[in-house]
Write an enzyme that holds these catalytic residues in place. Structure first.
Site, PDB file in Angstrom:
ATOM      1  N   CYS A   1      38.338  34.177 -20.084  1.00 41.56           N
ATOM      2  CA  CYS A   1      37.865  32.818 -20.358  1.00 41.56           C
ATOM      3  C   CYS A   1      38.807  32.103 -21.318  1.00 41.56           C
ATOM      4  O   CYS A   1      38.942  30.882 -21.270  1.00 41.56           O
ATOM      5  CB  CYS A   1      36.439  32.840 -20.895  1.00 41.56           C
ATOM      6  SG  CYS A   1      36.239  33.783 -22.441  1.00 41.56           S
TER       7      CYS A   1
ATOM      8  N   GLN B   1      35.534  31.110 -12.642  1.00 37.11           N
ATOM      9  CA  GLN B   1      36.042  32.383 -13.147  1.00 37.11           C
ATOM     10  C   GLN B   1      35.630  33.516 -12.231  1.00 37.11           C
ATOM     11  O   GLN B   1      34.541  33.521 -11.670  1.00 37.11           O
ATOM     12  CB  GLN B   1      35.517  32.641 -14.563  1.00 37.11           C
ATOM     13  CG  GLN B   1      36.129  33.854 -15.238  1.00 37.11           C
ATOM     14  CD  GLN B   1      35.704  33.965 -16.703  1.00 37.11           C
ATOM     15  OE1 GLN B   1      35.081  33.064 -17.240  1.00 37.11           O
ATOM     16  NE2 GLN B   1      36.045  35.070 -17.343  1.00 37.11           N
TER      17      GLN B   1
ATOM     18  N   HIS C   1      32.573  33.595 -26.571  1.00 38.20           N
ATOM     19  CA  HIS C   1      33.112  32.930 -25.384  1.00 38.20           C
ATOM     20  C   HIS C   1      34.040  31.797 -25.790  1.00 38.20           C
ATOM     21  O   HIS C   1      33.852  31.156 -26.835  1.00 38.20           O
ATOM     22  CB  HIS C   1      31.936  32.384 -24.571  1.00 38.20           C
ATOM     23  CG  HIS C   1      32.281  31.918 -23.193  1.00 38.20           C
ATOM     24  ND1 HIS C   1      33.083  32.627 -22.338  1.00 38.20           N
ATOM     25  CD2 HIS C   1      31.906  30.789 -22.516  1.00 38.20           C
ATOM     26  CE1 HIS C   1      33.184  31.968 -21.189  1.00 38.20           C
ATOM     27  NE2 HIS C   1      32.486  30.852 -21.287  1.00 38.20           N
TER      28      HIS C   1
ATOM     29  N   ASN D   1      32.473  24.666 -20.703  1.00 43.19           N
ATOM     30  CA  ASN D   1      32.420  26.098 -20.449  1.00 43.19           C
ATOM     31  C   ASN D   1      33.256  26.368 -19.200  1.00 43.19           C
ATOM     32  O   ASN D   1      32.950  25.852 -18.122  1.00 43.19           O
ATOM     33  CB  ASN D   1      30.964  26.520 -20.210  1.00 43.19           C
ATOM     34  CG  ASN D   1      30.808  28.012 -19.995  1.00 43.19           C
ATOM     35  OD1 ASN D   1      31.771  28.720 -19.693  1.00 43.19           O
ATOM     36  ND2 ASN D   1      29.587  28.502 -20.124  1.00 43.19           N
TER      37      ASN D   1
ATOM     38  N   TRP E   1      33.305  28.607 -17.188  1.00 46.69           N
ATOM     39  CA  TRP E   1      32.548  29.153 -16.066  1.00 46.69           C
ATOM     40  C   TRP E   1      32.137  28.054 -15.076  1.00 46.69           C
ATOM     41  O   TRP E   1      31.859  28.335 -13.927  1.00 46.69           O
ATOM     42  CB  TRP E   1      31.280  29.843 -16.559  1.00 46.69           C
ATOM     43  CG  TRP E   1      31.511  31.145 -17.269  1.00 46.69           C
ATOM     44  CD1 TRP E   1      32.697  31.802 -17.417  1.00 46.69           C
ATOM     45  CD2 TRP E   1      30.518  31.940 -17.917  1.00 46.69           C
ATOM     46  NE1 TRP E   1      32.505  32.958 -18.127  1.00 46.69           N
ATOM     47  CE2 TRP E   1      31.183  33.080 -18.446  1.00 46.69           C
ATOM     48  CE3 TRP E   1      29.146  31.814 -18.112  1.00 46.69           C
ATOM     49  CZ2 TRP E   1      30.499  34.076 -19.152  1.00 46.69           C
ATOM     50  CZ3 TRP E   1      28.474  32.811 -18.813  1.00 46.69           C
ATOM     51  CH2 TRP E   1      29.138  33.925 -19.324  1.00 46.69           C
TER      52      TRP E   1
END
Length: 493
Positions: A100, A94, A256, A280, A282
């Site tokens: 997200c 990201q 998130h 996740n 990320w």
């Protein structure tokens, strides 16, 4: 287990279908590609130009905007590729954008290659007939659209500002993000959102938003069935008291979006343990509690199963128990072609009807509180046949009503959503031939089902269990005479 392909459900083969998508903003990829190849020129998109207007307001500071340089991948790396070794959920990193929700949806679609192939049409590369033009496809409010972009990407000091690949010469995520930013108005219009919105725009599928409750016996069963039906799933963690995206001591990031990448059960010391695997977007920051990568509990699982399931890399993906999952996350979003995952039925046992409509000064009757005008709202009929239902896991649901309002502004962040809802009424046998039901009908008839209140969400939907018979569905805006367009979809058993 039924085989579901995201290409199986085909709309009428007209403009906006899967096989014949609309040309977004009138741009024809094939014609543009041929024209620029013929003239040996590089395409620059005048409908989404490589300048500050396409980044949007409030995302970067004025000094950062001055540093932005739009560069083609062919100038960034020596050997640019659209895809390297297939599209993977681990490709993404990201950037400086709070999307997200969008990235978690991208991670979800990588499990469905047929879906990826629809969103990213084949025959595109940085080699043969390369002229700096690419195209991607999304489902938008009932229609598939083909979106053309140039490949100039925003950079600062030679680095991509927004989403990028961990493999430095792979560019499909960055270009896909740019195409979606174009559809939504700008990169800034992607800042903040719900994963359900992106999953819907990637698939045109049915989605169920499930509010998680601690120790609920059905949550894991529903997710397990959904995974068997090749559903896409994402979830959102609880929002923090102060700011979003704060990592808790247990590794979960507050406020998130995560992708659900696995649902399974293991035997631990002779006891069944229900697990959920999450990613996740990320690509780092993982859960560190029970059943995490380094949890000693994995030592109680048979070696072969542990080897198959456990990957101890710091890649953002981790397992956790369904109990901890329901405590740590607020909701799960399930998107599939058919509601069949609810009860394990055959997808062929569900039929779909989709209608476009609008509210205006003549058809905007407001909510049921407006007793004299409610009847002027659009009215839709559905027949619920007498069929055997599965009164187990699916709770006998036989109708899904989905009401989606269309945007009144191309820029996503400037869209004003009305408060919308719908009510469902029984049509008495003696009134089956009635075409329009007047005010008197509604003043003497109570709805047998309805949406959960009214909401200013983009979409409201309800799974219903109705007795066999004829029903009238009335979508409405809370306030009367409110101009808005909508799409209503009925999935009936």
């Amino acid at each position: 287990m039924p085989h579901l392909s995201w290409s199986d459900q085909e709309e009428v083969d007209g403009g906006g279908s899967r096989s014949n998508p609309e040309r977004f903003l009138g741009q024809n990829y094939e014609e543009l590609q041929r024209d620029f190849v013929k003239h040996r020129a590089r395409f620059i998109d005048d409908k989404f130009p490589p300048n500050a207007s396409s980044i949007g307001e409030g995302l970067l500071t004025s000094s950062e905007l001055e540093q932005v340089e739009w560069i083609r991948p062919t100038k960034l790396v020596a050997d640019p590729q659209l895809v390297v070794d297939g599209e993977s959920r681990f490709d993404l990193a990201q950037g400086e954008l709070g999307n997200c929700w969008f990235l978690a949806a991208i991670c979800a679609i990588t499990f469905q290659q047929d879906l990826v192939d629809e969103i990213i049409p084949g025959g595109q590369s940085f080699r043969e007939d390369y002229v700096g033009i690419f195209h991607f496809r999304f489902w938008r409010f009932g229609r598939w659209v083909d979106v053309v972009i140039d490949d100039k990407l925003p950079t600062i000091d030679g680095r991509l500002i927004f989403v990028h690949c961990k493999t430095c010469n792979e560019f499909w995520p960055a270009l896909l993000e740019k195409a979606y930013a174009k559809v939504c108005g700008s990169y800034a219009d992607l800042n903040g959102g719900l994963i359900s919105e992106a999953l819907c725009d990637f698939t045109g599928g049915v989605f169920l938003s499930l509010a998680l409750k601690e120790n609920h016996p059905e949550h894991w069963n529903l997710m397990y069935r959904a995974k068997k039906y090749k559903s896409l799933m994402g979830c959102g963690s609880h929002h923090g008291a102060t700011s979003a995206n704060t990592a808790l001591p247990n590794g979960i990031v507050e406020g998130h979006a995560y992708t659900v990448t696995g649902v399974t059960q293991v035997m631990s010391d002779g006891q069944p343990i229900k697990l959920v695997r999450l990613l996740n977007p990320w690509g780092h920051k993982e859960w560190n509690g029970d059943w995490s990568d380094r949890s000693p509990l994995w030592g109680s699982v048979h070696k072969e199963e542990r080897t198959r399931l456990l990957d101890s890399k710091d890649n953002g993906e981790f397992w956790m128990s369904i109990k901890d999952f329901c405590i740590s996350f607020a909701n799960v979003e399930i998107c599939c072609l058919s509601p069949a995952f609810l009860d394990g039925s055959s997808p062929e046992s569900w039929i779909t009807a989709r209608y476009e409509g609008q509210w205006d000064e003549k058809t905007g009757g407001g909510s049921m509180e407006r007793t004299q005008s409610f009847w002027t709202n659009p009215q839709y009929r559905v027949k619920i046949p007498a069929i055997e239902t599965h009164d187990g896991d699916g709770q006998g649901f036989n109708l899904l009503v989905s009401l989606m309002q269309k945007p009144n502004n191309r820029h996503r962040r400037h869209v004003h959503n009305e408060h919308i809802g719908f009510s469902v009424f029984v049509i008495p046998p003696e009134l089956k031939a009635q075409k329009v039901f007047p005010a008197q009908f509604f003043s003497s008839s109570a709805p047998v089902a309805r949406s959960k209140g009214v909401s200013d969400s983009r979409q409201v939907e309800e799974f219903l269990r109705l007795k066999p018979g004829y029903y009238l569905i009335v979508p409405f805006t809370y306030k009367p005479n409110t101009p808005a367009s909508f799409l209503i979809t009925l999935y009936s058993k």
